[in-house]
Design a protein around this motif. Structure first.
Motif, PDB file in Angstrom:
ATOM      1  N   LEU A   1       1.642   3.395   9.293  1.00  0.00           N
ATOM      2  CA  LEU A   1       2.862   3.288   8.488  1.00  0.00           C
ATOM      3  C   LEU A   1       3.022   4.511   7.601  1.00  0.00           C
ATOM      4  O   LEU A   1       4.121   5.082   7.491  1.00  0.00           O
ATOM      5  CB  LEU A   1       2.829   2.018   7.636  1.00  0.00           C
ATOM      6  CG  LEU A   1       3.989   1.849   6.628  1.00  0.00           C
ATOM      7  CD1 LEU A   1       5.345   1.893   7.332  1.00  0.00           C
ATOM      8  CD2 LEU A   1       3.832   0.539   5.854  1.00  0.00           C
ATOM      9  N   THR A   2       1.936   4.942   6.972  1.00  0.00           N
ATOM     10  CA  THR A   2       1.978   6.136   6.128  1.00  0.00           C
ATOM     11  C   THR A   2       2.379   7.365   6.930  1.00  0.00           C
ATOM     12  O   THR A   2       3.209   8.174   6.492  1.00  0.00           O
ATOM     13  CB  THR A   2       0.611   6.369   5.470  1.00  0.00           C
ATOM     14  OG1 THR A   2       0.303   5.265   4.622  1.00  0.00           O
ATOM     15  CG2 THR A   2       0.607   7.648   4.643  1.00  0.00           C
TER      16      THR A   2
ATOM     17  N   GLU B   1       0.828  -1.206   0.000  1.00  0.00           N
ATOM     18  CA  GLU B   1       0.000   0.000   0.000  1.00  0.00           C
ATOM     19  C   GLU B   1       0.863   1.257   0.000  1.00  0.00           C
ATOM     20  O   GLU B   1       0.570   2.227  -0.698  1.00  0.00           O
ATOM     21  CB  GLU B   1      -0.917   0.005   1.227  1.00  0.00           C
ATOM     22  CG  GLU B   1      -1.990  -1.086   1.222  1.00  0.00           C
ATOM     23  CD  GLU B   1      -2.962  -0.933   2.371  1.00  0.00           C
ATOM     24  OE1 GLU B   1      -3.328   0.231   2.675  1.00  0.00           O
ATOM     25  OE2 GLU B   1      -3.348  -1.956   2.966  1.00  0.00           O
ATOM     26  N   LEU B   2       1.925   1.227   0.788  1.00  0.00           N
ATOM     27  CA  LEU B   2       2.816   2.388   0.867  1.00  0.00           C
ATOM     28  C   LEU B   2       3.491   2.647  -0.470  1.00  0.00           C
ATOM     29  O   LEU B   2       3.626   3.802  -0.894  1.00  0.00           O
ATOM     30  CB  LEU B   2       3.873   2.146   1.950  1.00  0.00           C
ATOM     31  CG  LEU B   2       4.793   3.324   2.273  1.00  0.00           C
ATOM     32  CD1 LEU B   2       4.005   4.430   2.977  1.00  0.00           C
ATOM     33  CD2 LEU B   2       5.964   2.868   3.156  1.00  0.00           C
ATOM     34  N   ILE B   3       3.898   1.589  -1.131  1.00  0.00           N
ATOM     35  CA  ILE B   3       4.556   1.719  -2.436  1.00  0.00           C
ATOM     36  C   ILE B   3       3.619   2.369  -3.452  1.00  0.00           C
ATOM     37  O   ILE B   3       4.016   3.287  -4.191  1.00  0.00           O
ATOM     38  CB  ILE B   3       5.029   0.340  -2.930  1.00  0.00           C
ATOM     39  CG1 ILE B   3       6.185  -0.151  -2.043  1.00  0.00           C
ATOM     40  CG2 ILE B   3       5.473   0.393  -4.391  1.00  0.00           C
ATOM     41  CD1 ILE B   3       6.532  -1.609  -2.233  1.00  0.00           C
ATOM     42  N   ASN B   4       2.395   1.916  -3.478  1.00  0.00           N
ATOM     43  CA  ASN B   4       1.423   2.467  -4.435  1.00  0.00           C
ATOM     44  C   ASN B   4       1.145   3.950  -4.189  1.00  0.00           C
ATOM     45  O   ASN B   4       0.839   4.690  -5.125  1.00  0.00           O
ATOM     46  CB  ASN B   4       0.107   1.689  -4.343  1.00  0.00           C
ATOM     47  CG  ASN B   4       0.227   0.292  -4.920  1.00  0.00           C
ATOM     48  OD1 ASN B   4       1.059   0.041  -5.789  1.00  0.00           O
ATOM     49  ND2 ASN B   4      -0.590  -0.634  -4.438  1.00  0.00           N
ATOM     50  N   SER B   5       1.291   4.363  -2.928  1.00  0.00           N
ATOM     51  CA  SER B   5       0.976   5.752  -2.578  1.00  0.00           C
ATOM     52  C   SER B   5       2.161   6.700  -2.729  1.00  0.00           C
ATOM     53  O   SER B   5       1.999   7.911  -2.585  1.00  0.00           O
ATOM     54  CB  SER B   5       0.472   5.818  -1.127  1.00  0.00           C
ATOM     55  OG  SER B   5      -0.653   4.992  -0.945  1.00  0.00           O
ATOM     56  N   ASN B   6       3.342   6.140  -3.011  1.00  0.00           N
ATOM     57  CA  ASN B   6       4.551   6.974  -3.063  1.00  0.00           C
ATOM     58  C   ASN B   6       5.391   6.662  -4.298  1.00  0.00           C
ATOM     59  O   ASN B   6       6.501   6.105  -4.194  1.00  0.00           O
ATOM     60  CB  ASN B   6       5.368   6.782  -1.787  1.00  0.00           C
ATOM     61  CG  ASN B   6       4.671   7.319  -0.560  1.00  0.00           C
ATOM     62  OD1 ASN B   6       4.751   8.508  -0.253  1.00  0.00           O
ATOM     63  ND2 ASN B   6       3.959   6.432   0.134  1.00  0.00           N
ATOM     64  N   PRO B   7       4.887   7.030  -5.473  1.00  0.00           N
ATOM     65  CA  PRO B   7       5.595   6.709  -6.720  1.00  0.00           C
ATOM     66  C   PRO B   7       6.923   7.438  -6.898  1.00  0.00           C
ATOM     67  O   PRO B   7       7.732   7.055  -7.734  1.00  0.00           O
ATOM     68  CB  PRO B   7       4.595   7.154  -7.800  1.00  0.00           C
ATOM     69  CG  PRO B   7       3.749   8.187  -7.138  1.00  0.00           C
ATOM     70  CD  PRO B   7       3.625   7.762  -5.713  1.00  0.00           C
TER      71      PRO B   7
END
Length: 404
Positions: A365-366, A246-252
């Motif tokens: 986490l975010t 989820e974190l990866i998808n939100s932080n390109p």
């Protein structure tokens, strides 16, 4: 109680043999112990005395490694014998160059203990942090061989400090000297009338600080990161990886490197399903990459990979407990981990100086990620903390050298 202990050891051995029929780690555990004394005979000279280091697994090896290497450099003629309980330690370090022999520890029975001590002829024995085996400890004690626990850490909820823990306290009574990490451990041992204790800290600090000074270089990983901020996720498990996806998808605009604790094909495949555009390290080229996520499917790289990170996520906090936070902190990067960190003093310390954050959810986490992405001094605090805790190895070797 001893009868119950012996029965438990035998039952454990039987269960492992059954599991070895379909579990690879159990298979390694069983096969590695076949003809173990013959293997020892072939590599260890019983006429020469040895220094015996025992480690539960790879983490404990890295923890005790600074002392082992210091002894070897100071006393190069000494014969070093290493035993491991777990395949995850033995299989990676079985060819360790500074040891005369590396072996699996036979199960803790009276005959195995007697035979092993005769085979390796230790002048001292060093156990790191965990693992208290009745028959091995008793055999060393009866033979007058000093036994040291290094980087020990004790907590009030352990069986040693319960009213019904007399048998376990007896195991501790065989130890010559405890080198513990903190004052609480010393006080707990004092409450059960064990005064042979020194507060020496944790030898892992020496190891990670040394490693951070001269890490291995990985050109393909350096090029993968390029000039992009990168989060290194070390020793992750599925629960960690779901949050990270989820974190990866939100932080390109960030890159991510995931080094899972288990690298079997099925686990790697599961991560790829979560993050379809990820590239495996085994398929990485030395050309600059615009891929956002790299999956490390090799062992032995993680402690050096942290040099490429701006932030770290440490796995295990949603399972039995977090893995090594210090390897990352030594490089001057802040760390994030799950809720199960109570057994780790360094994790508590890092939180107290705002160099670490514990999280319970994707949302947390975010929030932690965003905080450390803009917090410029958290990493500096982490590195300063590690450097302030070094020196344990010198303290221990000064004490035990009187037996050489």
């Amino acid at each position: 109680m001893l009868l119950l202990y012996n029965s438990a050891i035998q039952l454990y051995g039987l269960i492992i043999k059954i599991f070895s029929l379909f579990n690879n780690k159990a298979k390694l555990f069983v096969q590695g112990r076949k003809n173990i004394f013959k293997k020892i005979q072939e590599k260890v000279d019983p006429v020469r005395s040895s220094i015996w280091f025992h480690f539960a697994s790879l983490g404990e090896f890295e923890q005790g490694r600074p002392l082992l290497e210091k002894i070897k450099s100071t006393y190069p003629h000494k014969q070093i014998v290493i035993t491991f309980f777990s395949p995850s330690g033995y299989e990676i370090r079985k060819n360790y160059a500074l040891a005369n022999g590396v072996f699996y520890l036979p199960l803790d029975t009276p005959s195995n203990a007697k035979q092993l001590i005769a085979a390796i002829n230790p002048e001292i024995a060093v156990f790191t942090k965990y693992e208290y085996w009745y028959h091995y400890f008793e055999a060393l004690h009866k033979s007058g061989i000093p036994l040291y626990i290094i980087s020990g850490i004790f907590r009030p909820n352990q069986i040693f400090f319960k009213w019904y823990g007399s048998f376990n306290r007896k195991i501790l009574s065989f130890v010559t000297h405890f080198f513990v990490q903190n004052e609480e451990s010393k006080q707990l041992l004092s409450q059960i009338n064990l005064q042979n204790v020194s507060i020496s800290g944790d030898t892992r600090f020496d190891r990670v600080a040394e490693n951070a000074e001269s890490p291995k270089e990985f050109e393909t990983i350096r090029k993968f990161c390029g000039n992009t901020n990168t989060l290194i996720a070390g020793s992750t498990w599925p629960a960690d990886e779901r949050l990270l996806a989820e974190l990866i998808n939100s932080n390109p605009d960030w890159k991510f490197i995931i080094a899972p604790h288990e690298i079997d094909k099925s686990h790697i495949d599961e991560i790829v399903k979560l993050i379809p555009n990820a590239v495996k390290y085994s398929a990485l080229t030395d050309q600059p990459s615009d891929t956002q996520t790299l999956i490390i499917d090799n062992i032995g790289l993680l402690s050096s990979i942290y040099q490429y990170g701006k932030m770290a996520y440490i796995g295990g906090g949603f399972g039995v407990g977090i893995h090594n936070t210090l390897e990352a902190a030594a490089y001057g990067i802040p760390v994030i981990f799950g809720p199960k960190y109570d057994k780790f003093q360094e994790a508590k310390d890092l939180i107290s100086i705002n160099a670490a954050i514990s999280i319970n959810s994707a949302q947390e986490l975010t929030s932690a990620f965003n905080k450390f992405a803009t917090h410029k001094t958290a990493g500096i605090e982490a590195k300063n903390y590690v450097n302030s805790k070094t020196g344990s190895t010198d303290q221990i070797i000064k004490y035990i050298a009187q037996n050489f």
